[in-house]
Design a protein around this motif. Structure first.
Motif, short mmCIF file in Angstrom:
data_model
loop_
_atom_site.label_atom_id
_atom_site.label_comp_id
_atom_site.label_asym_id
_atom_site.label_seq_id
_atom_site.Cartn_x
_atom_site.Cartn_y
_atom_site.Cartn_z
N ASN A 100 0.84 -1.20 0.00
CA ASN A 100 0.00 0.00 0.00
C ASN A 100 0.87 1.25 0.00
O ASN A 100 2.07 1.19 0.30
N GLY A 101 0.27 2.39 -0.34
CA GLY A 101 0.96 3.69 -0.27
C GLY A 101 -0.01 4.74 0.25
O GLY A 101 -1.08 4.42 0.73
N GLN A 102 0.37 6.00 0.15
CA GLN A 102 -0.49 7.09 0.60
C GLN A 102 -1.13 7.79 -0.60
O GLN A 102 -0.60 7.75 -1.72
N ALA A 103 -2.27 8.44 -0.36
CA ALA A 103 -2.98 9.14 -1.42
C ALA A 103 -3.63 10.40 -0.86
O ALA A 103 -3.89 10.50 0.34
N ILE A 104 -3.85 11.37 -1.74
CA ILE A 104 -4.55 12.61 -1.38
C ILE A 104 -5.82 12.70 -2.20
O ILE A 104 -5.79 12.54 -3.43
N LEU A 105 -6.94 12.94 -1.52
CA LEU A 105 -8.22 13.11 -2.18
C LEU A 105 -8.82 14.47 -1.84
O LEU A 105 -8.65 14.97 -0.72
N LEU A 106 -9.54 15.03 -2.80
CA LEU A 106 -10.29 16.26 -2.62
C LEU A 106 -11.77 15.98 -2.87
O LEU A 106 -12.13 14.96 -3.46
N ALA A 107 -12.60 16.89 -2.43
CA ALA A 107 -14.01 16.80 -2.78
C ALA A 107 -14.13 17.02 -4.29
O ALA A 107 -13.34 17.75 -4.90
N GLN A 108 -15.11 16.39 -4.89
CA GLN A 108 -15.29 16.48 -6.33
C GLN A 108 -15.43 17.93 -6.80
O GLN A 108 -14.94 18.30 -7.87
N ASN A 109 -16.05 18.78 -5.99
CA ASN A 109 -16.29 20.17 -6.38
C ASN A 109 -15.21 21.13 -5.88
O ASN A 109 -15.35 22.35 -6.01
N SER A 110 -14.12 20.58 -5.33
CA SER A 110 -13.06 21.45 -4.80
C SER A 110 -12.34 22.19 -5.92
O SER A 110 -12.06 21.63 -6.99
N THR A 111 -12.02 23.46 -5.67
CA THR A 111 -11.27 24.26 -6.66
C THR A 111 -9.83 24.50 -6.21
O THR A 111 -9.11 25.28 -6.81
N LEU A 112 -9.42 23.84 -5.13
CA LEU A 112 -8.07 24.01 -4.61
C LEU A 112 -7.03 23.41 -5.56
O LEU A 112 -7.24 22.35 -6.15
N ALA A 113 -5.90 24.10 -5.69
CA ALA A 113 -4.82 23.64 -6.57
C ALA A 113 -3.89 22.72 -5.77
O ALA A 113 -2.81 23.15 -5.32
N ILE A 114 -4.31 21.50 -5.60
CA ILE A 114 -3.51 20.52 -4.84
C ILE A 114 -3.24 19.32 -5.74
O ILE A 114 -4.16 18.66 -6.23
N SER A 115 -1.95 19.05 -5.98
CA SER A 115 -1.56 17.92 -6.83
C SER A 115 -0.41 17.12 -6.23
O SER A 115 0.02 16.13 -6.83
N LYS A 116 0.08 17.55 -5.06
CA LYS A 116 1.18 16.85 -4.40
C LYS A 116 1.16 17.22 -2.92
O LYS A 116 0.50 18.19 -2.52
N PRO A 117 1.86 16.47 -2.07
CA PRO A 117 1.83 16.72 -0.62
C PRO A 117 2.21 18.15 -0.23
O PRO A 117 1.60 18.73 0.68
N GLU A 118 3.18 18.73 -0.91
CA GLU A 118 3.62 20.09 -0.57
C GLU A 118 2.51 21.13 -0.74
O GLU A 118 2.53 22.18 -0.09
N ASP A 119 1.54 20.83 -1.60
CA ASP A 119 0.43 21.75 -1.82
C ASP A 119 -0.56 21.79 -0.66
O ASP A 119 -1.47 22.62 -0.63
N LEU A 120 -0.37 20.89 0.31
CA LEU A 120 -1.23 20.87 1.49
C LEU A 120 -0.82 21.91 2.52
O LEU A 120 -1.46 22.06 3.56
N ASN A 121 0.22 22.64 2.23
CA ASN A 121 0.69 23.69 3.14
C ASN A 121 -0.43 24.70 3.41
O ASN A 121 -1.04 25.26 2.50
N GLY A 122 -0.72 24.91 4.71
CA GLY A 122 -1.75 25.86 5.10
C GLY A 122 -3.17 25.33 4.98
O GLY A 122 -4.13 26.03 5.31
N LYS A 123 -3.33 24.10 4.53
CA LYS A 123 -4.67 23.52 4.33
C LYS A 123 -5.07 22.69 5.55
O LYS A 123 -4.24 22.22 6.33
N LYS A 124 -6.39 22.50 5.70
CA LYS A 124 -6.91 21.65 6.76
C LYS A 124 -7.02 20.23 6.21
O LYS A 124 -7.81 19.97 5.31
N VAL A 125 -6.20 19.34 6.77
CA VAL A 125 -6.06 18.00 6.22
C VAL A 125 -6.58 16.96 7.21
O VAL A 125 -6.19 16.93 8.37
#
Length: 269
Positions: free
Chosen positions: A121-146
């Motif tokens: 297994n590995g890790q994954a990042i998911l967003l809500a289908q209607n999310s407009t956040l520009a997140i495509s890698k772990p570093e993009d989670l900076n400042g976000k509520k995870v």
């Protein structure tokens, strides 16, 4: 006083012997004769979850646990336990093993035995289908509520990123993984970090309200966890797993629960 002390001492010896005899009679390897008691946190689809009746435990770990039990000549018994109490339950012999999507880590191996791996297994990042956040890698989670399930490898993954100074995020920790997904669906959090196999299950649903934006390497191996003292039992469990892989049963369980063969996930090179 001397007679009373002698009586108390005799009674204590009798109680000790009685307790020991009960322990021996429970079975050669298991905490209960003829049973293979499995500690599971039934809240982690597709590994373990309840059917619509709210009582029947289903999932990959459940199916595999029953298969291992069968090959050991035992009856599988699922003991539902909160994730953060699984290790304590094993320590107190509430069950024989833990099979709950548990990753084999150096820290866990210091205190417990693990079987040969049965899935990667590995890790994954998911967003809500209607999310407009520009997140495509772990570093993009900076400042976000995870959101992520506490005391899991997802928890370790996020805290390691923070400790290394790669990101600074707002943690939203959950005892149950599905609560994190519920909050993501209603935009109470920005993203969920979870096992890639769990992500695959959520995304496979026809009415999925989530989308996958990043998947890491399959560098986590999962196994059956049991007491350090049960080395003979560990050998028998490993033999059962080997036979389940060799005769193609494991492949069938992968396809049933994940929709595809996960045999390649066991490769370490």
């Amino acid at each position: 006083m001397k007679k009373i002390s002698t009586l108390i001492f005799a009674l204590s010896i009798l109680a000790t012997l009685t307790g020991c005899s009960k322990k021996v009679n429970r079975g050669e390897f298991t905490v209960e004769e003829g049973k293979f008691k499995i500690g599971v946190s039934v809240d982690y689809p597709p590994f373990e979850y309840y059917a619509e009746d709210g009582k029947t435990a289903l999932g990959f770990d459940i199916d595999l646990g029953k298969e291992v039990a069968s090959r050991l000549g035992l009856e599988a018994v699922v003991v539902d336990t909160d994730w953060d109490g699984l290790m304590a339950g094993l320590d107190s012999e509430r069950y024989d093993v833990i099979m709950s999507g548990m990753t084999i880590t150096p820290e866990r191996c210091e205190k417990y035995n693990f079987s040969t791996p049965y899935i990667g297994n590995g890790q994954a990042i998911l967003l809500a289908q209607n999310s407009t956040l520009a997140i495509s890698k772990p570093e993009d989670l900076n400042g976000k509520k995870v959101g992520y399930q506490t005391q899991t490898t997802s928890d370790n993954f996020m805290k390691k990123l923070k400790a290394e100074g790669k990101i600074d995020y707002l943690p939203a920790e959950y005892d149950k993984s599905f609560n994190a997904f519920d909050d993501l669906k209603f935009n109470r959090i920005d993203a969920v970090v979870c096992d890639s196999l769990v992500a695959a299950d959520y995304l496979s649903k026809t009415s999925s309200e989530y989308r996958l934006v990043w998947t890491g390497l399959s560098d986590e191996l999962m196994g059956i966890c049991l007491s350090k003292s049960k080395t003979d039992f560990l050998e028998k469990i490993n033999q059962a797993i080997a036979s389940i892989i060799a005769d193609g049963t494991m492949k069938k369980l992968y396809e049933k629960n994940f929709g595809f063969d996960m045999t390649s996930s066991l490769k370490t090179e």
